[in-house]
Design a protein around this motif. Structure first.
Motif, PDB file in Angstrom:
ATOM      1  N   LEU A 112      -4.147   5.583  -5.254  1.00 42.85           N
ATOM      2  CA  LEU A 112      -4.649   4.237  -4.988  1.00 42.85           C
ATOM      3  C   LEU A 112      -5.917   3.920  -5.791  1.00 42.85           C
ATOM      4  O   LEU A 112      -6.546   2.884  -5.563  1.00 42.85           O
ATOM      5  N   GLU A 141       2.311   1.736  -3.395  1.00 42.13           N
ATOM      6  CA  GLU A 141       1.269   2.223  -4.290  1.00 42.13           C
ATOM      7  C   GLU A 141       1.040   3.727  -4.122  1.00 42.13           C
ATOM      8  O   GLU A 141       0.815   4.455  -5.098  1.00 42.13           O
ATOM      9  N   SER A 142       1.099   4.207  -2.905  1.00 41.72           N
ATOM     10  CA  SER A 142       0.883   5.647  -2.657  1.00 41.72           C
ATOM     11  C   SER A 142       2.117   6.473  -2.983  1.00 41.72           C
ATOM     12  O   SER A 142       2.039   7.696  -3.091  1.00 41.72           O
ATOM     13  N   GLU A 160      -2.984   5.248   3.773  1.00 39.26           N
ATOM     14  CA  GLU A 160      -2.996   4.169   2.794  1.00 39.26           C
ATOM     15  C   GLU A 160      -4.058   3.122   3.117  1.00 39.26           C
ATOM     16  O   GLU A 160      -4.821   2.697   2.235  1.00 39.26           O
ATOM     17  N   LEU A 209       0.825  -1.204   0.000  1.00 40.70           N
ATOM     18  CA  LEU A 209       0.000   0.000   0.000  1.00 40.70           C
ATOM     19  C   LEU A 209       0.862   1.257   0.000  1.00 40.70           C
ATOM     20  O   LEU A 209       0.536   2.260  -0.646  1.00 40.70           O
ATOM     21  N   TRP A 210       1.963   1.226   0.720  1.00 40.10           N
ATOM     22  CA  TRP A 210       2.849   2.385   0.789  1.00 40.10           C
ATOM     23  C   TRP A 210       3.610   2.566  -0.522  1.00 40.10           C
ATOM     24  O   TRP A 210       3.899   3.699  -0.923  1.00 40.10           O
ATOM     25  N   THR A 223      -7.654   4.470   2.700  1.00 38.81           N
ATOM     26  CA  THR A 223      -8.003   4.652   1.283  1.00 38.81           C
ATOM     27  C   THR A 223      -8.259   3.313   0.623  1.00 38.81           C
ATOM     28  O   THR A 223      -9.145   3.187  -0.237  1.00 38.81           O
ATOM     29  N   ASP A 224      -7.507   2.295   1.040  1.00 40.15           N
ATOM     30  CA  ASP A 224      -7.759   0.939   0.537  1.00 40.15           C
ATOM     31  C   ASP A 224      -9.146   0.461   0.977  1.00 40.15           C
ATOM     32  O   ASP A 224      -9.878  -0.162   0.202  1.00 40.15           O
ATOM     33  N   TYR A 249      -4.428  10.921  -2.251  1.00 36.20           N
ATOM     34  CA  TYR A 249      -4.320   9.478  -2.000  1.00 36.20           C
ATOM     35  C   TYR A 249      -5.323   8.684  -2.839  1.00 36.20           C
ATOM     36  O   TYR A 249      -5.017   7.570  -3.272  1.00 36.20           O
TER      37      TYR A 249
END
Length: 577
Positions: free
Chosen positions: A429, A82-83, A112, A79-80, A115-116, A425
């Motif tokens: 994402l 991706e951001s 992250e 996730l990090w 937002t996911d 964000y």
């Protein structure tokens, strides 16, 4: 609660590394115990304070329509990545691996993960607006953890995240959280200011910090005592101190200034005001391709001012970062060592940016790009080209406010921060929803943090005296402590203390009965250190006269209260705090 069955373990001296008041007093009062650098156990008294802060925060967040959930401390690196923050966040992000060598982080914040959640849970505009929050442990791997709970590595934080259809709705959510924060910090009983602030590593386009006023604060707050203007010094606009540039009335002269690498020394040697001098700061930015030579920038501020690096970082051309130029780069560009640099005839081309005030100066003094010499009588247009102009400096106390009055500066401790993130964000994402037209649109986000454990420390920094802490009633570990004199010696004292204890409990007052067999001086000193708002002293001498002694922690002396009126007097005194 009875002291004999509770854990109270105070210390006469604070540990040597405790160099701020809150760290010293919380350690001495037995509220925290150090486990490792920047990592603490919250002991029973300290945990009560934290839980009270949490409860106030939770009540106001719920009242504002936010919905509580709980996100994990450990987050997957994907996730990090991706951001984009896996690399951007820096060394404070603690990266760990599991047994399968997969990358994870100990969360410093949760943009992250939330937002996911949003991209998987929010599908339609009909579900909006939404605001999720949690109160959770955070970890930031501070290089130099210090000041106890003020700058620890592990801490407790409330973070909330709003999701809206469009920017206008997101601004409304931001305003709602802003007002909720005003209510939270008012209920906490703290003196605070909400100030416009830089968005920092979180990002976004609108930001306010909530600062607890304290002389030991690390942040400087610029404010107008005659208006509601307030801003962190990093963001505060510095007014132009010279309305119009005067005419060139001096000749440009190269003047000897031996051993004078600072404006203060130059001004003293030349018997001129420091405000006639110009300070030069040399910065460098790397080429986008990483191959071309760095660009050298010369930033100019008046000699009595200081550079605001946050403002400098936002200059056009500084988007990919900047650094201070090396001595070799300075020698190559100016042909001179630092301390004697200036914008007149450098050896190589350099981008000159002058602060607004400097751009309006005439007949000023600057380095001559020759060691031991400065120019006097320097004028724009005649002696050197007109510069680029920008706000480069920190505000100073007494600067005029363009809206009227003058600006003042005070210190504060940041305990809360609200950000309008926009689609920073959600875009990274790909967090979208179906809008009213049936087409995907990016969620508009806001982010809202409160440092729960930092509030406890900030309250102490703001409210203490030579004897110890002076807690606001709302977050004190207990509201009232009953101190019987000679508990083991006098049945009369025990009976009176027990009766009052039961009455206070039935009235809903958080009360501690100190039934330990210790000397009165030791007992009083401990409770003054701990900072319970109201102390009741019960003794044989007073009871013979039909009185108890009531003293608020902030009172200089105790008041005598009839035993029959004690409950009413205590409740009334608490209400006044």
């Amino acid at each position: 609660m009875r002291a004999s069955s509770y854990h109270i373990n105070t210390l006469k001296e604070a540990p040597a590394e405790a160099d701020v008041t809150s760290h010293q007093l919380m350690t001495r009062a037995g509220m925290i115990r150090k486990v490792a650098g920047g990592i603490y156990t919250y002991m029973p008294l300290g945990l009560r304070v934290l839980r009270k802060i949490e409860n106030i925060v939770r009540e106001e967040m719920n009242r504002a329509g936010a919905i509580e959930l709980l996100m994990p401390v450990v987050q997957p690196a994907e996730l990090w990545v991706e951001s984009g923050r896996w690399e951007q966040y820096g060394a404070e992000l603690l990266r760990i691996k599991d047994r399968h060598q997969r990358d994870f982080v100990l969360q410093p914040t949760s943009e992250e993960v939330i937002t996911d959640i949003a991209r998987n849970e929010i599908h339609s505009w009909r579900q909006l607006p939404l605001n999720f929050y949690h109160i959770q442990t955070k970890f930031r791997d501070e290089r130099r953890p210090r000041f106890g709970l003020m700058r620890g590595r592990e801490f407790t934080m409330k973070d909330a995240y709003s999701f809206d259809r469009d920017a206008a709705s997101a601004q409304a959510s931001y305003d709602l959280m802003y007002q909720a924060y005003i209510k939270i910090f008012t209920r906490l009983g703290l003196e605070f200011r909400a100030v416009a602030a830089d968005t920092g590593s979180i990002g976004g386009s609108r930001s306010h910090e909530f600062q607890v006023i304290a002389d030991t604060g690390e942040d400087l707050i610029v404010y107008n005592p005659d208006s509601d203007y307030a801003a962190n010094i990093e963001l505060a606009a510095a007014p132009t101190l010279i309305a119009l540039r005067g005419a060139a009335s001096e000749t440009l002269v190269e003047t000897a200034t031996p051993d004078a690498p600072k404006c203060e020394i130059v001004a003293a040697q030349l018997k001129r005001p420091l405000t006639d001098t110009v300070k030069a700061i040399v910065l460098a930015t790397e080429a986008a391709d990483g191959k071309a030579a760095p660009t050298i920038w010369l930033l100019l501020i008046r000699g009595d001012h200081s550079l605001n690096e946050i403002k400098a970082s936002k200059l056009a051309g500084f988007e990919n970062g900047h650094r201070f130029a090396t001595e070799d780069e300075i020698l190559d560009t100016f042909g001179c060592v630092p301390g004697y640099l200036g914008p007149v005839n450098p050896r190589k081309p350099v981008v000159v940016i002058a602060d607004h005030t400097v751009a309006h100066m005439n007949n000023f003094i600057c380095g001559a790009n020759r060691e031991g010499f400065h120019y006097t009588g320097v004028n724009w247009g005649r002696d050197l080209p007109e510069p680029q102009v920008a706000d480069l400096r920190n505000v100073t106390a007494g600067d005029p406010d363009p809206q009227g009055g003058h600006l003042a500066i005070q210190r504060g401790i940041e305990v809360g921060h609200v950000f309008f993130l926009g689609d920073k964000y959600s875009k990274a994402l790909d967090a979208t929803f179906l809008d009213t037209d049936g087409k995907p649109a990016l969620l508009q986000m806001g982010c809202y943090g409160i440092g729960i454990s930092r509030i406890a420390a900030a309250a102490i920094e703001q409210r203490h005296d030579a004897r110890g802490m002076v807690w606001p009633k709302a977050i004190a570990p207990y509201e009232v402590v009953i101190c019987p004199m000679g508990w083991n010696k006098s049945e009369t004292v025990r009976n009176a203390a027990e009766t009052l204890y039961r009455e206070l409990e039935q009235a809903g007052v958080e009360v501690m009965l100190d039934d330990r067999d210790i000397r009165p001086g030791v007992m009083f000193a401990e409770w003054e250190l701990i900072g319970v708002p109201v102390r009741i002293t019960v003794g044989d001498r007073g009871l013979k006269e039909g009185i108890l002694e009531l003293q608020a922690r902030s009172d200089e002396a105790a008041a005598k209260v009839p035993v029959a009126e004690a409950l009413t007097a205590i409740v009334k005194r608490l209400e006044s705090l």
